[in-house]
Scaffold this motif. Structure first.
Motif, PDB file in Angstrom:
ATOM      1  N   LEU A  83      36.105  44.876  32.821  1.00 50.05           N
ATOM      2  CA  LEU A  83      36.546  44.709  34.205  1.00 50.05           C
ATOM      3  C   LEU A  83      35.320  44.587  35.110  1.00 50.05           C
ATOM      4  O   LEU A  83      34.497  45.504  35.174  1.00 50.05           O
ATOM      5  N   GLY A  84      35.192  43.467  35.786  1.00 51.82           N
ATOM      6  CA  GLY A  84      34.087  43.276  36.727  1.00 51.82           C
ATOM      7  C   GLY A  84      34.495  43.751  38.104  1.00 51.82           C
ATOM      8  O   GLY A  84      35.603  43.465  38.567  1.00 51.82           O
ATOM      9  N   VAL A  85      33.612  44.497  38.764  1.00 47.88           N
ATOM     10  CA  VAL A  85      33.857  44.921  40.140  1.00 47.88           C
ATOM     11  C   VAL A  85      32.725  44.351  40.966  1.00 47.88           C
ATOM     12  O   VAL A  85      31.562  44.672  40.743  1.00 47.88           O
ATOM     13  N   THR A  86      33.055  43.456  41.895  1.00 48.62           N
ATOM     14  CA  THR A  86      32.000  42.873  42.702  1.00 48.62           C
ATOM     15  C   THR A  86      32.391  42.815  44.161  1.00 48.62           C
ATOM     16  O   THR A  86      33.515  43.163  44.545  1.00 48.62           O
ATOM     17  N   GLY A  87      31.483  42.373  44.985  1.00 48.86           N
ATOM     18  CA  GLY A  87      31.663  42.323  46.426  1.00 48.86           C
ATOM     19  C   GLY A  87      30.270  42.437  47.015  1.00 48.86           C
ATOM     20  O   GLY A  87      29.335  42.838  46.325  1.00 48.86           O
ATOM     21  N   LEU A  88      30.156  42.071  48.290  1.00 47.89           N
ATOM     22  CA  LEU A  88      28.842  42.166  48.911  1.00 47.89           C
ATOM     23  C   LEU A  88      28.435  43.616  49.040  1.00 47.89           C
ATOM     24  O   LEU A  88      29.259  44.511  48.946  1.00 47.89           O
ATOM     25  N   SER A  89      27.149  43.806  49.285  1.00 47.78           N
ATOM     26  CA  SER A  89      26.637  45.137  49.525  1.00 47.78           C
ATOM     27  C   SER A  89      27.478  45.815  50.610  1.00 47.78           C
ATOM     28  O   SER A  89      27.809  45.194  51.622  1.00 47.78           O
TER      29      SER A  89
END
Ligand SMILES: Nc1nc2c(ncn2[C@@H]2O[C@H](COP(=O)(O)OP(=O)(O)O)[C@@H](O)[C@H]2O)c(=O)[nH]1
Ligand SMILES: [Mg+2]
Length: 472
Positions: free
Chosen positions: A33-39
């Motif tokens: 499961l990838g969890v991403t988003g901007l800082s």
């Protein structure tokens, strides 16, 4: 662009790895499961709350396997990739649950493995290994670099910088570039100086606009462990239309660095991490963008197009020789929804849906099931109706982070207060009068076992979409 020999070797390697992983997954089912988003979009808080809920059993009525009592237990286990830092779950949970502080921000990829024992619908005991990978969304911006030479990238980036009229303007950098003769001798100091002005400008844009800038490189915004390395010390130059630089020129030096950034940093990230994700959640601070105004919302939409393009790669084209993403579900989540009264959650979701639909219309179908949600991984507020001029205002109650607001109001960081955050606009292209408020984490109720559960909004719904079907 046609595939080169190294692309073909790459493809064979990928096929071999896919085969090995596939074999392994038959014996030990694994989900990445990838969890991403901007800082600052909320990745660390999201993963911490998700793990805390799984490990201690959170209040997750919509997460069916847990709600129906089929999950027998979950435990942390050593992660598979030795070269990736471990997600510091213990440190982060201590900070939120015990110290009542938000976790330290991280600027790196990290990973954690959790093993879930559950009873299948048929009654058999099964195990699912869940690998959670936290990586900066800024890095997804680099996808277009894979198909560009230094010369192409330079021309496109400079054209953009010269065209832009939105402050902060890149005047200092453009002046510097005008003074550099690309065919002059390579000068390390000049390179560092140009790269510094370029990076400063990217960072300033990031600060001013609150959302993703569409120009990269992504590691200039979020360097991870590469800060200061020569692979990050380059900048676009004003180059002649054609010709080849001799190896001792600034041009050649910048090109070498760009190439090593593209081949040794960007490519391995997409190949070794991104392409191996089975599921992806993209966290978006929609409320901060709404607060910042319509231009920030347009940037947000551009950023979503860029993100979706990363997932489309596998569907043909020369890039699919380098990597093909296998994610079959993507969830876009508007975070920190606890800044709103629940009566506004659906509207927040609708705004994010508009933005994603706009991005899908431009980027095209990502080849995966896409959904959107408004959530708060850790709910820091309660609700209240505060008397206003025309009846009750749907408000929230919490402790605002210490500091001064532009209107002169002062917050000590300890007093609980009621806020009416304003109304969300009816659609994403119009500014509302909404104002985003930073809250401190909630004070938690003591429980018998001494480990309090974390309150949340719709975190269970997110989990159900992301992994529920793999626990049947
Ligand atoms: N009220 C509220 N604030 C949050 C929530 N999640 C994150 N935040 C805020 O957003 C900041 C950044 O979150 P973090 O998880 O560190 O972001 P990351 O950089 O994407 O890992 C935190 O320090 C909090 O102030 C949430 O669920 N509710
Ligand atoms: Mg983080």
């Amino acid at each position: 662009m046609t595939p080169t020999v190294s692309d073909i070797i790459e493809q064979a390697r990928l096929a071999a790895r896919a085969f090995t992983e596939f074999g392994g997954h038959l014996i030990h089912p694994t989900l990445r499961l990838g969890v991403t988003g901007l800082s600052r979009s909320g990745k660390t808080v999201f993963i911490t709350a998700l793990l805390h809920g799984l490990l201690r059993g959170g209040r997750f009525p919509v997460f069916e396997p847990l709600a129906s009592g089929r999950i027998a237990g979950a435990r942390l286990s050593p992660q598979p990739d030795d070269a990736v830092p471990r997600f510091d779950y213990e440190g982060h949970v201590r900070s939120v649950v015990i110290e009542c502080k938000w976790p330290q921000s991280t600027r790196q990829i990290s990973e954690l493995r959790v093993v879930i024992d559950y009873q299948s619908g048929g009654g058999a005991m099964r195990t699912l290994t869940l690998d959670i990978v936290d990586y900066p969304g800024e890095w997804l911006l680099d996808l277009p670099l894979l198909g560009k030479s230094y010369e192409q990238w330079s021309a496109a980036t400079l054209a953009y910088l010269r065209r832009t009229t939105r402050p902060p303007l890149p005047a200092a950098f453009l002046e510097r570039v005008a003074a550099i003769d690309p065919l002059g001798p390579a000068d390390e100091y000049a390179a560092i100086e140009a790269a510094r002005l370029f990076t400063d400008h990217l960072q300033a844009r990031r600060q001013a606009h609150q959302t993703l800038s569409v120009i990269g490189p992504g590691r200039f915004l979020m360097p991870g462990d590469l800060a200061g390395s020569p692979a990050l010390t380059f900048a676009p130059l004003a180059l002649p239309g054609d010709g080849e630089p001799s190896s001792a020129t600034v041009w050649a030096m910048m090109r070498r660095r760009y190439d090593s950034y593209r081949d040794a940093v960007v490519r391995p990230f997409f190949r070794d991490h991104f392409a191996r994700l089975d599921r992806q959640i993209v966290l978006v601070d929609v409320l901060a963008a709404l607060d910042a105004g319509p231009a920030a919302m347009r940037d947000l939409q551009d950023a979503m197009v860029a993100v979706l393009e990363c997932f489309r790669v596998g569907r043909g084209g020369w890039l699919s020789a380098l990597f093909s993403p296998r994610a079959d579900r993507i969830l876009f989540a508007a975070t920190k929804a606890d800044q709103l009264h629940h009566s506004a959650h659906d509207r927040l979701e609708a705004i994010l849906k508009q933005v994603t639909e706009g991005a899908i219309a431009r980027a095209g179908d990502a080849g995966a099931e896409v959904d959107v949600i408004a959530l708060a991984a850790v709910r820091a507020t309660r609700e209240a109706l505060v008397r206003g001029a025309d009846g009750g205002l749907p408000s929230i109650v919490g402790v605002a982070a210490p500091g001064e607001w532009p209107n002169g109001q002062h917050f000590d960081g300890t007093t609980e207060m009621a806020f009416f955050p304003g109304d969300l606009p009816a659609d994403s292209t119009h500014g509302g009068d909404f104002r985003s408020i930073r809250f401190r984490p909630p004070a938690l109720e003591k429980t018998d076992d001494g480990i309090p559960a974390l309150p949340h909004i719709r975190l269970d719904r997110a989990l159900q979409f992301l992994i529920g079907d793999r626990l049947r």
